[in-house]
Design a protein around this motif. Structure first.
Motif, PDB file in Angstrom:
ATOM      1  N   HIS A 228      -1.931  -4.377  -4.672  1.00 26.34           N
ATOM      2  CA  HIS A 228      -3.215  -4.839  -4.059  1.00 26.34           C
ATOM      3  C   HIS A 228      -3.056  -5.890  -2.680  1.00 26.34           C
ATOM      4  O   HIS A 228      -3.969  -6.496  -2.551  1.00 26.34           O
ATOM      5  CB  HIS A 228      -3.924  -5.545  -5.255  1.00 26.34           C
ATOM      6  N   GLN A 229      -1.932  -6.110  -2.595  1.00 31.06           N
ATOM      7  CA  GLN A 229      -1.352  -6.802  -1.452  1.00 31.06           C
ATOM      8  C   GLN A 229      -1.022  -6.358  -0.150  1.00 31.06           C
ATOM      9  O   GLN A 229      -0.729  -6.641   0.763  1.00 31.06           O
ATOM     10  CB  GLN A 229      -0.091  -7.818  -1.797  1.00 31.06           C
ATOM     11  N   THR A 230      -1.371  -4.697  -0.260  1.00 33.89           N
ATOM     12  CA  THR A 230      -0.912  -3.913   0.610  1.00 33.89           C
ATOM     13  C   THR A 230      -2.198  -3.141   1.462  1.00 33.89           C
ATOM     14  O   THR A 230      -3.169  -2.621   0.513  1.00 33.89           O
ATOM     15  CB  THR A 230       0.024  -3.071   0.226  1.00 33.89           C
ATOM     16  N   LEU A 231      -2.027  -3.013   2.636  1.00 32.29           N
ATOM     17  CA  LEU A 231      -3.076  -2.053   3.412  1.00 32.29           C
ATOM     18  C   LEU A 231      -2.358  -0.903   3.889  1.00 32.29           C
ATOM     19  O   LEU A 231      -1.304  -0.922   4.518  1.00 32.29           O
ATOM     20  CB  LEU A 231      -3.792  -2.905   4.293  1.00 32.29           C
ATOM     21  N   MET A 232      -3.059   0.300   3.647  1.00 36.01           N
ATOM     22  CA  MET A 232      -2.393   1.642   4.565  1.00 36.01           C
ATOM     23  C   MET A 232      -3.292   1.936   5.438  1.00 36.01           C
ATOM     24  O   MET A 232      -4.944   1.938   5.226  1.00 36.01           O
ATOM     25  CB  MET A 232      -2.382   2.561   3.402  1.00 36.01           C
ATOM     26  N   ILE A 233      -3.005   2.347   6.674  1.00 36.61           N
ATOM     27  CA  ILE A 233      -3.587   2.672   7.790  1.00 36.61           C
ATOM     28  C   ILE A 233      -3.308   4.046   8.223  1.00 36.61           C
ATOM     29  O   ILE A 233      -2.267   4.317   8.371  1.00 36.61           O
ATOM     30  CB  ILE A 233      -3.659   1.612   8.852  1.00 36.61           C
ATOM     31  N   GLY A 234      -4.202   5.131   7.824  1.00 39.52           N
ATOM     32  CA  GLY A 234      -3.907   6.279   8.269  1.00 39.52           C
ATOM     33  C   GLY A 234      -4.974   7.213   8.994  1.00 39.52           C
ATOM     34  O   GLY A 234      -6.301   6.737   8.925  1.00 39.52           O
ATOM     35  N   ASP A 235      -4.668   8.547   9.613  1.00 39.47           N
ATOM     36  CA  ASP A 235      -5.857   9.351  10.024  1.00 39.47           C
ATOM     37  C   ASP A 235      -6.207  10.376   8.901  1.00 39.47           C
ATOM     38  O   ASP A 235      -6.989  11.065   9.234  1.00 39.47           O
ATOM     39  CB  ASP A 235      -5.336   9.852  11.253  1.00 39.47           C
ATOM     40  N   ASP A 236      -5.272  10.476   7.790  1.00 46.77           N
ATOM     41  CA  ASP A 236      -5.616  11.530   6.883  1.00 46.77           C
ATOM     42  C   ASP A 236      -6.376  10.839   5.675  1.00 46.77           C
ATOM     43  O   ASP A 236      -5.597  10.202   5.131  1.00 46.77           O
ATOM     44  CB  ASP A 236      -4.265  12.135   6.485  1.00 46.77           C
ATOM     45  N   LEU A 237      -7.440  11.126   5.540  1.00 46.67           N
ATOM     46  CA  LEU A 237      -8.327  10.454   4.582  1.00 46.67           C
ATOM     47  C   LEU A 237      -7.881  10.811   3.108  1.00 46.67           C
ATOM     48  O   LEU A 237      -7.842   9.999   2.437  1.00 46.67           O
ATOM     49  CB  LEU A 237      -9.863  11.095   4.670  1.00 46.67           C
ATOM     50  N   VAL A 238      -7.622  12.208   2.893  1.00 48.44           N
ATOM     51  CA  VAL A 238      -7.135  12.285   1.526  1.00 48.44           C
ATOM     52  C   VAL A 238      -5.699  11.847   1.067  1.00 48.44           C
ATOM     53  O   VAL A 238      -5.330  10.965   0.162  1.00 48.44           O
ATOM     54  CB  VAL A 238      -7.121  14.015   1.094  1.00 48.44           C
ATOM     55  N   ASN A 239      -4.813  12.111   1.991  1.00 46.49           N
ATOM     56  CA  ASN A 239      -3.432  11.997   1.707  1.00 46.49           C
ATOM     57  C   ASN A 239      -2.922  10.325   2.041  1.00 46.49           C
ATOM     58  O   ASN A 239      -2.159   9.777   1.434  1.00 46.49           O
ATOM     59  CB  ASN A 239      -2.535  12.896   2.502  1.00 46.49           C
ATOM     60  N   ASP A 240      -3.475   9.880   3.251  1.00 48.20           N
ATOM     61  CA  ASP A 240      -3.020   8.337   3.581  1.00 48.20           C
ATOM     62  C   ASP A 240      -4.135   7.375   2.677  1.00 48.20           C
ATOM     63  O   ASP A 240      -3.579   6.615   1.843  1.00 48.20           O
ATOM     64  CB  ASP A 240      -3.291   8.047   4.948  1.00 48.20           C
ATOM     65  N   VAL A 241      -5.193   7.576   2.926  1.00 50.88           N
ATOM     66  CA  VAL A 241      -6.280   6.346   2.391  1.00 50.88           C
ATOM     67  C   VAL A 241      -6.487   6.803   1.073  1.00 50.88           C
ATOM     68  O   VAL A 241      -6.161   5.775   0.040  1.00 50.88           O
ATOM     69  CB  VAL A 241      -7.488   6.738   3.230  1.00 50.88           C
ATOM     70  N   GLY A 242      -6.927   7.927   0.528  1.00 53.76           N
ATOM     71  CA  GLY A 242      -7.099   8.271  -0.719  1.00 53.76           C
ATOM     72  C   GLY A 242      -5.731   8.100  -1.545  1.00 53.76           C
ATOM     73  O   GLY A 242      -5.611   7.549  -2.736  1.00 53.76           O
ATOM     74  N   GLY A 243      -4.498   8.527  -1.087  1.00 55.88           N
ATOM     75  CA  GLY A 243      -3.469   8.207  -1.669  1.00 55.88           C
ATOM     76  C   GLY A 243      -3.027   6.794  -2.248  1.00 55.88           C
ATOM     77  O   GLY A 243      -2.706   6.453  -3.420  1.00 55.88           O
ATOM     78  N   ALA A 244      -3.219   6.101  -1.083  1.00 58.04           N
ATOM     79  CA  ALA A 244      -3.002   4.544  -1.147  1.00 58.04           C
ATOM     80  C   ALA A 244      -3.705   3.941  -2.081  1.00 58.04           C
ATOM     81  O   ALA A 244      -3.399   3.204  -3.089  1.00 58.04           O
ATOM     82  CB  ALA A 244      -3.208   4.098   0.289  1.00 58.04           C
ATOM     83  N   GLN A 245      -5.365   4.284  -2.085  1.00 58.49           N
ATOM     84  CA  GLN A 245      -6.090   3.713  -2.957  1.00 58.49           C
ATOM     85  C   GLN A 245      -5.805   3.913  -4.433  1.00 58.49           C
ATOM     86  O   GLN A 245      -5.950   3.224  -5.214  1.00 58.49           O
ATOM     87  CB  GLN A 245      -7.549   4.212  -2.534  1.00 58.49           C
ATOM     88  N   HIS A 246      -5.376   5.406  -4.751  1.00 59.47           N
ATOM     89  CA  HIS A 246      -4.905   5.622  -5.777  1.00 59.47           C
ATOM     90  C   HIS A 246      -3.784   4.854  -6.495  1.00 59.47           C
ATOM     91  O   HIS A 246      -3.813   4.808  -7.604  1.00 59.47           O
ATOM     92  CB  HIS A 246      -4.490   7.138  -5.914  1.00 59.47           C
ATOM     93  N   CYS A 247      -3.160   4.310  -5.614  1.00 60.57           N
ATOM     94  CA  CYS A 247      -2.031   3.142  -6.011  1.00 60.57           C
ATOM     95  C   CYS A 247      -2.347   1.927  -6.110  1.00 60.57           C
ATOM     96  O   CYS A 247      -1.529   1.000  -6.487  1.00 60.57           O
ATOM     97  CB  CYS A 247      -0.709   3.262  -5.078  1.00 60.57           C
TER      98      CYS A 247
END
Lengths: 291, 291
Positions: A228-247
């Motif tokens: 929850h202290q971490t931000l992921m920035i990516g161009d792949d909505l599912v694998n970068d953004v969705g994957g990070a949110q899932h964690c």
């Protein structure tokens, strides 16, 4: 039936959580301790000649490094060894070192050794040296990466025959991406061939790389911070953004790389924010943190 | 929830029907009016040199033709035009004519013309002439067949880019088979690449060929008989046997071609009978009918 209802309720509340999360990424910037950056499509655009940096990204990485935030890079790139890949980025002007980069091949090598598995490799030539230390004779599993032109019919058929010859076929896929963008257009990624082999052999692949939670967890462990202290920035909505949110991380999508406007209306993944490029994201973060 | 329960009940009764059907194919032989034969793996084994007839199959076809049963051939073969394919079978000694053979390419041409679609083709060179009469400039759909070695990374990527460039991508797959058997081993079939493109583009392909019920129905219409009067004999448990059963026919699997012993323990499809080869099936049928 009760269990099914509970599961449905859980899915609904999860979706609700993601929907709630959207549009509020700026609110969490002050409590951030670290940022994870995807590489291809965020730092640079791939291309025949090795690719070129996305305008503003070299400076954005430099500014993040000068800030009080921790920074790591997380890629599903499997066309070169990590060393060669990082050297390429350094030549583009990025301030980056091998120890800051997390990629699937070294993670796969660790898994193979741990489980005593001997892989049949269907990967790009450039990444083969990552597997030098692994026994490969008489294979008892298959590892596929983004093999690009090496995904010939013959090579895919060879991998298929290895799997069909095993009593219990084991397939590792270095990522599950659908496609990425190069200078001349979209290119099919490893996930597409993973699905092909899964269907052919009636099996489910084990994914090593984004969006596998274990892969993200290793990056968090290395930084010594919580999701929850971490931000992921990516161009792949599912694998970068969705994957990070899932964690449990926040996930922001850049409108560069493989980004498509339809991503912003995706049926199951909603980013916590969208920015035009990495430079805009870093500018927003540092301004909100007063740096 | 009620609808879901009804659906579940329907599935259960359907499974029950299939389970009931199993082991009783001989009981229905006397009421048969027609037989449909799969070709590759039943009549002949494919191979680099065009393949060779499976022992006993030439004579079995001759005996069926001399009986009072109607006979049609139904194939997902898409590596040659129907004319060339039939000529090959004739050279092997089979008594067979073009009008008795149902294959996906002519069916696809009819669908394309009916819907005014212009295909980007990813098919084997030998079948391209089937599409001579179809407009192909400025494509607004993709048609894939068993393209074998033509399933290069570049060619699959080209088809992918055509689909991604369409507002509403339309993909036709000539069959959905996973693999077939040639002299030197198993070979990946078109269904594997259909799954790859479905995943890449987030779409569902329209299948033309077995096990599509419309495809089987055309064969029944041509014979002018009902499905319950018809027996399908094939080496593909899911597409031949399961597909035929789904239409109300009996389905028998031969232990030649791509047959694998694990087929007899398949979780969802149970054949109405298993025979060592076509010769045994025909022998059983004709004996039970007193011919």
């Amino acid at each position: 039936m009760r269990t099914k209802k509970k599961k449905e309720a859980a899915v609904v509340s999860l979706c609700h959580f993601f929907a709630m999360a959207a549009t509020h990424w700026e609110d969490s910037v002050k409590s951030l301790k670290g940022v994870i950056l995807d590489m291809c499509g965020v730092l640079y655009d791939a291309g025949e000649d090795g690719g070129s940096p996305i305008p503003g990204s070299v400076e954005a990485v430099r500014r993040l490094k000068a800030s009080d935030l921790q920074l790591r890079f997380c890629t599903n790139e499997t066309q070169a060894t990590r060393e060669e890949f990082v050297a390429k980025l350094q030549r583009m002007g990025f301030d980056i070192s091998v120890s800051e980069v997390f990629s699937p091949a070294p993670a796969a090598v660790a898994v193979l050794k741990e489980r005593g598995l001997r892989p049949h490799l269907l990967v790009y030539d450039g990444v083969v040296p990552e597997f030098d230390s692994v026994e490969k004779a008489n294979p008892n599993c298959v590892v596929i990466g983004d093999a690009a032109e090496k995904f010939s019919y013959q090579n895919l058929n060879d991998a298929f025959r290895v799997l069909m010859g095993l009593e219990k076929p084991v397939l590792f896929s270095l990522g599950r991406g659908k496609y990425y963008k190069e200078d001349d257009g979209l290119k099919l990624d490893v996930g597409v061939y993973m699905k092909a082999l899964e269907y052919a052999c009636d099996i489910e692949a084990e994914v090593i790389g984004k969006p596998d939670p274990m892969f993200f967890q290793k990056v968090l462990d290395d930084m010594g911070i919580q999701s929850h202290q971490t931000l992921m920035i990516g161009d792949d909505l599912v694998n970068d953004v969705g994957g990070a949110q899932h964690c449990g991380m926040k996930g922001v999508q850049v409108r560069t790389g493989k980004y498509r406007p339809s991503d912003e209306k995706h049926p199951t993944v909603t980013a916590d924010g969208y920015v035009d490029n990495l430079a805009e994201a870093v500018d927003t973060i540092l301004k909100l943190r007063g740096q």
